[in-house]
Design a protein around this motif. Sequence first.
Motif, PDB file in Angstrom:
ATOM      1  N   GLY A 203       0.815  -1.209   0.000  1.00 42.14           N
ATOM      2  CA  GLY A 203       0.000   0.000   0.000  1.00 42.14           C
ATOM      3  C   GLY A 203       0.849   1.259   0.000  1.00 42.14           C
ATOM      4  O   GLY A 203       0.574   2.222  -0.738  1.00 42.14           O
ATOM      5  N   VAL A 204       1.877   1.278   0.820  1.00 40.82           N
ATOM      6  CA  VAL A 204       2.808   2.408   0.847  1.00 40.82           C
ATOM      7  C   VAL A 204       3.458   2.586  -0.529  1.00 40.82           C
ATOM      8  O   VAL A 204       3.598   3.710  -1.028  1.00 40.82           O
ATOM      9  CB  VAL A 204       3.867   2.183   1.949  1.00 40.82           C
ATOM     10  N   THR A 205       3.830   1.473  -1.152  1.00 40.64           N
ATOM     11  CA  THR A 205       4.409   1.532  -2.494  1.00 40.64           C
ATOM     12  C   THR A 205       3.407   2.106  -3.485  1.00 40.64           C
ATOM     13  O   THR A 205       3.745   2.973  -4.315  1.00 40.64           O
ATOM     14  CB  THR A 205       4.842   0.119  -2.939  1.00 40.64           C
ATOM     15  N   ALA A 206       2.160   1.652  -3.406  1.00 42.45           N
ATOM     16  CA  ALA A 206       1.112   2.146  -4.296  1.00 42.45           C
ATOM     17  C   ALA A 206       0.880   3.644  -4.103  1.00 42.45           C
ATOM     18  O   ALA A 206       0.676   4.388  -5.076  1.00 42.45           O
ATOM     19  CB  ALA A 206      -0.183   1.373  -4.055  1.00 42.45           C
ATOM     20  N   VAL A 207       0.916   4.084  -2.860  1.00 48.06           N
ATOM     21  CA  VAL A 207       0.713   5.507  -2.570  1.00 48.06           C
ATOM     22  C   VAL A 207       1.836   6.350  -3.179  1.00 48.06           C
ATOM     23  O   VAL A 207       1.586   7.378  -3.821  1.00 48.06           O
ATOM     24  CB  VAL A 207       0.622   5.734  -1.045  1.00 48.06           C
ATOM     25  N   ALA A 208       3.072   5.927  -2.981  1.00 45.26           N
ATOM     26  CA  ALA A 208       4.204   6.702  -3.503  1.00 45.26           C
ATOM     27  C   ALA A 208       4.128   6.838  -5.019  1.00 45.26           C
ATOM     28  O   ALA A 208       4.306   7.936  -5.570  1.00 45.26           O
ATOM     29  CB  ALA A 208       5.519   6.029  -3.090  1.00 45.26           C
ATOM     30  N   LEU A 209       3.842   5.740  -5.710  1.00 46.57           N
ATOM     31  CA  LEU A 209       3.758   5.792  -7.170  1.00 46.57           C
ATOM     32  C   LEU A 209       2.551   6.611  -7.626  1.00 46.57           C
ATOM     33  O   LEU A 209       2.634   7.364  -8.605  1.00 46.57           O
ATOM     34  CB  LEU A 209       3.686   4.373  -7.739  1.00 46.57           C
ATOM     35  N   SER A 210       1.444   6.487  -6.921  1.00 47.46           N
ATOM     36  CA  SER A 210       0.247   7.248  -7.271  1.00 47.46           C
ATOM     37  C   SER A 210       0.458   8.744  -7.109  1.00 47.46           C
ATOM     38  O   SER A 210      -0.011   9.541  -7.934  1.00 47.46           O
ATOM     39  CB  SER A 210      -0.935   6.798  -6.403  1.00 47.46           C
ATOM     40  N   MET A 211       1.151   9.121  -6.048  1.00 51.27           N
ATOM     41  CA  MET A 211       1.382  10.544  -5.815  1.00 51.27           C
ATOM     42  C   MET A 211       2.311  11.124  -6.885  1.00 51.27           C
ATOM     43  O   MET A 211       2.170  12.274  -7.300  1.00 51.27           O
ATOM     44  CB  MET A 211       1.972  10.760  -4.417  1.00 51.27           C
ATOM     45  N   HIS A 212       3.244  10.328  -7.360  1.00 47.67           N
ATOM     46  CA  HIS A 212       4.116  10.789  -8.448  1.00 47.67           C
ATOM     47  C   HIS A 212       3.342  10.851  -9.760  1.00 47.67           C
ATOM     48  O   HIS A 212       3.472  11.811 -10.531  1.00 47.67           O
ATOM     49  CB  HIS A 212       5.314   9.855  -8.590  1.00 47.67           C
ATOM     50  N   ALA A 213       2.499   9.867 -10.007  1.00 52.26           N
ATOM     51  CA  ALA A 213       1.733   9.814 -11.253  1.00 52.26           C
ATOM     52  C   ALA A 213       0.734  10.960 -11.366  1.00 52.26           C
ATOM     53  O   ALA A 213       0.402  11.393 -12.475  1.00 52.26           O
ATOM     54  CB  ALA A 213       1.005   8.482 -11.365  1.00 52.26           C
ATOM     55  N   THR A 214       0.266  11.471 -10.227  1.00 50.02           N
ATOM     56  CA  THR A 214      -0.702  12.571 -10.224  1.00 50.02           C
ATOM     57  C   THR A 214      -0.046  13.930  -9.974  1.00 50.02           C
ATOM     58  O   THR A 214      -0.739  14.918  -9.722  1.00 50.02           O
ATOM     59  CB  THR A 214      -1.784  12.326  -9.156  1.00 50.02           C
ATOM     60  N   LYS A 215       1.275  13.971 -10.024  1.00 52.75           N
ATOM     61  CA  LYS A 215       2.048  15.210  -9.875  1.00 52.75           C
ATOM     62  C   LYS A 215       1.931  15.829  -8.487  1.00 52.75           C
ATOM     63  O   LYS A 215       2.194  17.025  -8.310  1.00 52.75           O
ATOM     64  CB  LYS A 215       1.641  16.254 -10.931  1.00 52.75           C
ATOM     65  N   ASN A 216       1.552  15.020  -7.513  1.00 51.36           N
ATOM     66  CA  ASN A 216       1.568  15.517  -6.139  1.00 51.36           C
ATOM     67  C   ASN A 216       2.987  15.560  -5.587  1.00 51.36           C
ATOM     68  O   ASN A 216       3.224  16.172  -4.543  1.00 51.36           O
ATOM     69  CB  ASN A 216       0.676  14.654  -5.253  1.00 51.36           C
ATOM     70  N   THR A 217       3.901  14.905  -6.265  1.00 48.06           N
ATOM     71  CA  THR A 217       5.326  15.010  -5.975  1.00 48.06           C
ATOM     72  C   THR A 217       6.092  14.793  -7.271  1.00 48.06           C
ATOM     73  O   THR A 217       5.626  14.069  -8.163  1.00 48.06           O
ATOM     74  CB  THR A 217       5.786  13.982  -4.918  1.00 48.06           C
ATOM     75  N   ASN A 218       7.237  15.437  -7.381  1.00 51.18           N
ATOM     76  CA  ASN A 218       8.113  15.171  -8.532  1.00 51.18           C
ATOM     77  C   ASN A 218       9.375  14.437  -8.097  1.00 51.18           C
ATOM     78  O   ASN A 218      10.292  14.251  -8.885  1.00 51.18           O
ATOM     79  CB  ASN A 218       8.462  16.474  -9.266  1.00 51.18           C
ATOM     80  N   LYS A 219       9.410  14.022  -6.830  1.00 47.61           N
ATOM     81  CA  LYS A 219      10.563  13.322  -6.283  1.00 47.61           C
ATOM     82  C   LYS A 219      10.444  11.818  -6.553  1.00 47.61           C
ATOM     83  O   LYS A 219       9.342  11.274  -6.585  1.00 47.61           O
ATOM     84  CB  LYS A 219      10.665  13.564  -4.773  1.00 47.61           C
ATOM     85  N   GLU A 220      11.585  11.173  -6.726  1.00 46.66           N
ATOM     86  CA  GLU A 220      11.607   9.726  -6.918  1.00 46.66           C
ATOM     87  C   GLU A 220      12.085   8.998  -5.660  1.00 46.66           C
ATOM     88  O   GLU A 220      12.458   7.830  -5.708  1.00 46.66           O
ATOM     89  CB  GLU A 220      12.455   9.364  -8.137  1.00 46.66           C
ATOM     90  N   GLU A 243       9.979   1.546 -12.584  1.00 47.31           N
ATOM     91  CA  GLU A 243      10.907   0.425 -12.427  1.00 47.31           C
ATOM     92  C   GLU A 243      11.867   0.709 -11.267  1.00 47.31           C
ATOM     93  O   GLU A 243      11.880   1.816 -10.721  1.00 47.31           O
ATOM     94  CB  GLU A 243      11.682   0.197 -13.727  1.00 47.31           C
ATOM     95  N   ASP A 244      12.650  -0.287 -10.893  1.00 46.17           N
ATOM     96  CA  ASP A 244      13.590  -0.169  -9.763  1.00 46.17           C
ATOM     97  C   ASP A 244      12.886   0.363  -8.524  1.00 46.17           C
ATOM     98  O   ASP A 244      13.353   1.288  -7.851  1.00 46.17           O
ATOM     99  CB  ASP A 244      14.774   0.740 -10.130  1.00 46.17           C
ATOM    100  N   VAL A 245      11.746  -0.223  -8.229  1.00 48.41           N
ATOM    101  CA  VAL A 245      10.922   0.209  -7.089  1.00 48.41           C
ATOM    102  C   VAL A 245      11.405  -0.510  -5.831  1.00 48.41           C
ATOM    103  O   VAL A 245      11.443  -1.749  -5.782  1.00 48.41           O
ATOM    104  CB  VAL A 245       9.438  -0.117  -7.346  1.00 48.41           C
ATOM    105  N   PHE A 246      11.779   0.259  -4.808  1.00 44.21           N
ATOM    106  CA  PHE A 246      12.250  -0.317  -3.548  1.00 44.21           C
ATOM    107  C   PHE A 246      11.423   0.196  -2.383  1.00 44.21           C
ATOM    108  O   PHE A 246      11.179   1.406  -2.262  1.00 44.21           O
ATOM    109  CB  PHE A 246      13.722   0.010  -3.305  1.00 44.21           C
ATOM    110  N   LEU A 247      11.022  -0.733  -1.527  1.00 45.54           N
ATOM    111  CA  LEU A 247      10.360  -0.432  -0.258  1.00 45.54           C
ATOM    112  C   LEU A 247      11.404  -0.565   0.839  1.00 45.54           C
ATOM    113  O   LEU A 247      12.034  -1.621   0.968  1.00 45.54           O
ATOM    114  CB  LEU A 247       9.201  -1.397  -0.032  1.00 45.54           C
ATOM    115  N   ILE A 248      11.566   0.497   1.649  1.00 44.83           N
ATOM    116  CA  ILE A 248      12.683   0.558   2.597  1.00 44.83           C
ATOM    117  C   ILE A 248      12.168   0.846   4.001  1.00 44.83           C
ATOM    118  O   ILE A 248      11.415   1.805   4.214  1.00 44.83           O
ATOM    119  CB  ILE A 248      13.676   1.661   2.183  1.00 44.83           C
TER     120      ILE A 248
END
Length: 261
Positions: A203-220, A243-248
């Motif tokens: 879920g955390v991974t999904a949130v991070a990618l979703s926020m980038h996809a919707t321009k709520n963040t431009n950070k990777e 790609e190269d998605v890491f959960l830390i």
Amino acid sequence: MNLTFYKYQGTGNDFVIIDNRDSILSKNDTKLFARLCDRKFGIGADGLMLLELPGNEEDDFTMVYFNADGNESTMCGNGGRCLVAFAAYLGVIKDRAVFTAIDGKHVAEIKEGLVYLQMQNVSEIEKHDSHLFLDTGSPHHVTMVDDIVNYDVANVGRKIRNGAPYFEAGSNVNFVEKQNDDVFSVRTYERGVEDETLSCGTGVTAVALSMHATKNTNKEEVTVKTPGGELKVTFRETYNGYEDVFLIGPAVQVFKGEIAC
């Protein structure tokens, strides 16, 4: 029989883990797994994992994951991180792991007390008026809300999880509030647990990618705050998606014990 088990948690997402390399348990014993996860009559956990022998020469071990209801489930990110820490505890690995889970092969590394778990690539994110939907090893509905601390996650999440278009198969449901450019707070309703959990790795991974996809963040590299603690997600946007998605984050052994079964 007395069964030896280990209890692990990753930002409050807790798991019963069993070393099943000698096949002491059948993967069909769903009633036993549900009882072990029961917080009143068993050990208590959001899920249960079996560490099993690798299925090929490349892998160090195999991950088999069951939800708290006893049914085998899709990928669990925090569970994967905890299983890597458990494998290191057993001496199966040192500080790097290659393993196969239900969604395919994963690599992981332990550095400075944190487990870096590579998640699957994500090529498609569905954007709807009120939410996003994507699969990060498990299906996730992501929606933004205000005042997340007081949001009725359990009831709203249950309705979304069981409603159209998910119905019986269901989806995990994530409620997100933006804190700043690269920090988000999230609370998650998890199917299989059928309640809010303190943290959900996929879920955390999904949130991070979703926020980038919707321009709520431009950070990777994104920090996600859950009720159980902080996790980081790093990724790389490509023409094919992410790609190269890491959960830390941390993975901690809570205790070891025996239970009659």
